[in-house]
Design an enzyme around this catalytic site. Sequence first.
Site, PDB file in Angstrom:
ATOM      1  N   CYS A  79       0.802  -1.221   0.054  1.00 13.52           N
ATOM      2  CA  CYS A  79      -0.017   0.141   0.122  1.00 13.52           C
ATOM      3  C   CYS A  79       1.038   1.333   0.122  1.00 13.52           C
ATOM      4  O   CYS A  79       1.910   1.303   0.772  1.00 13.52           O
ATOM      5  CB  CYS A  79      -1.174   0.223   1.247  1.00 13.52           C
ATOM      6  SG  CYS A  79      -1.865   1.532   1.501  1.00 13.52           S
ATOM      7  N   CYS A  82       0.422   3.011   3.463  1.00 17.67           N
ATOM      8  CA  CYS A  82       1.000   2.927   5.017  1.00 17.67           C
ATOM      9  C   CYS A  82       2.165   1.723   4.887  1.00 17.67           C
ATOM     10  O   CYS A  82       2.672   1.194   5.829  1.00 17.67           O
ATOM     11  CB  CYS A  82      -0.191   2.444   5.731  1.00 17.67           C
ATOM     12  SG  CYS A  82      -1.279   0.810   5.152  1.00 17.67           S
ATOM     13  N   CYS A 127      -7.144  -0.854   1.641  1.00 17.90           N
ATOM     14  CA  CYS A 127      -6.057  -1.318   2.482  1.00 17.90           C
ATOM     15  C   CYS A 127      -7.004  -1.264   3.846  1.00 17.90           C
ATOM     16  O   CYS A 127      -7.294  -0.553   4.525  1.00 17.90           O
ATOM     17  CB  CYS A 127      -5.056  -0.597   2.291  1.00 17.90           C
ATOM     18  SG  CYS A 127      -3.703  -1.077   3.525  1.00 17.90           S
ATOM     19  N   CYS A 130      -4.981   1.024   6.549  1.00 20.96           N
ATOM     20  CA  CYS A 130      -5.260   2.673   6.452  1.00 20.96           C
ATOM     21  C   CYS A 130      -6.442   2.939   5.765  1.00 20.96           C
ATOM     22  O   CYS A 130      -6.889   4.034   5.936  1.00 20.96           O
ATOM     23  CB  CYS A 130      -3.918   3.299   5.863  1.00 20.96           C
ATOM     24  SG  CYS A 130      -3.856   2.975   3.929  1.00 20.96           S
ATOM     25  N   CYS A 151      -8.630  -4.976  -9.934  1.00 21.62           N
ATOM     26  CA  CYS A 151      -8.191  -3.781 -10.759  1.00 21.62           C
ATOM     27  C   CYS A 151      -7.734  -2.747  -9.657  1.00 21.62           C
ATOM     28  O   CYS A 151      -8.567  -2.256  -9.160  1.00 21.62           O
ATOM     29  CB  CYS A 151      -9.339  -3.628 -11.673  1.00 21.62           C
ATOM     30  SG  CYS A 151      -9.218  -2.374 -12.683  1.00 21.62           S
TER      31      CYS A 151
END
Length: 199
Positions: A79, A82, A127, A130, A151
């Site tokens: 991510c 984070c 995510c 976060c 996607c």
Amino acid sequence: RLPSCRRRLICSLPLSLSPSLPLSLSHVELPLFQVERSEQEWREMLSPEQYNILRNKGTEYPGTGEYNKLYPKDGHFACAGCGQPLYSAASKFDSGCGWPAFDKIVTGAVVTDTDRTLGMTRVEIMCSGCGGHLGHVFEGEGFTPTNERHCVNSGSVKYVAQPLPAEAIEDKVLPGPGGADSKSDLMQGLSALFNKKSE
């Protein structure tokens, strides 16, 4: 009043899970995401494009993303907000859709929500570290054996040359044959998150 990210997760919980929860999530004081920052802090640490995607659920133009045609043999994608590990390099494939595509993800790395914008119903993936918007997940297209396509916006992830952590296990995110059990995974994920917060 709960911040919108917490309300979305609470509202997305199946009603069948409520008897199993030790208390009403609407009264939980702990944040449901391990990493929380103010909007100003997010703006300072992210590029304008990353901020628009991760925090405002924006979408980059197809075919323009940094990782659209990147297919590394090793490493993983994390991510961009984070740093939480999300996808191994091996899970990435060419779907021809114009955005990075993956067919499985680290178990517990995302939470999902129903997205009814643009006149259609899709499954949004965020995510779990976060709450950053990653993209959407689709199934039944037959691209790979998992029959699942994530996607993902290039701006929501970053490539890391190191392999996934040894304990990381990848699986489908949607329930179904060969995929994770949605109820048990959700309960385990929430339990692990609350335990982290209490440490």
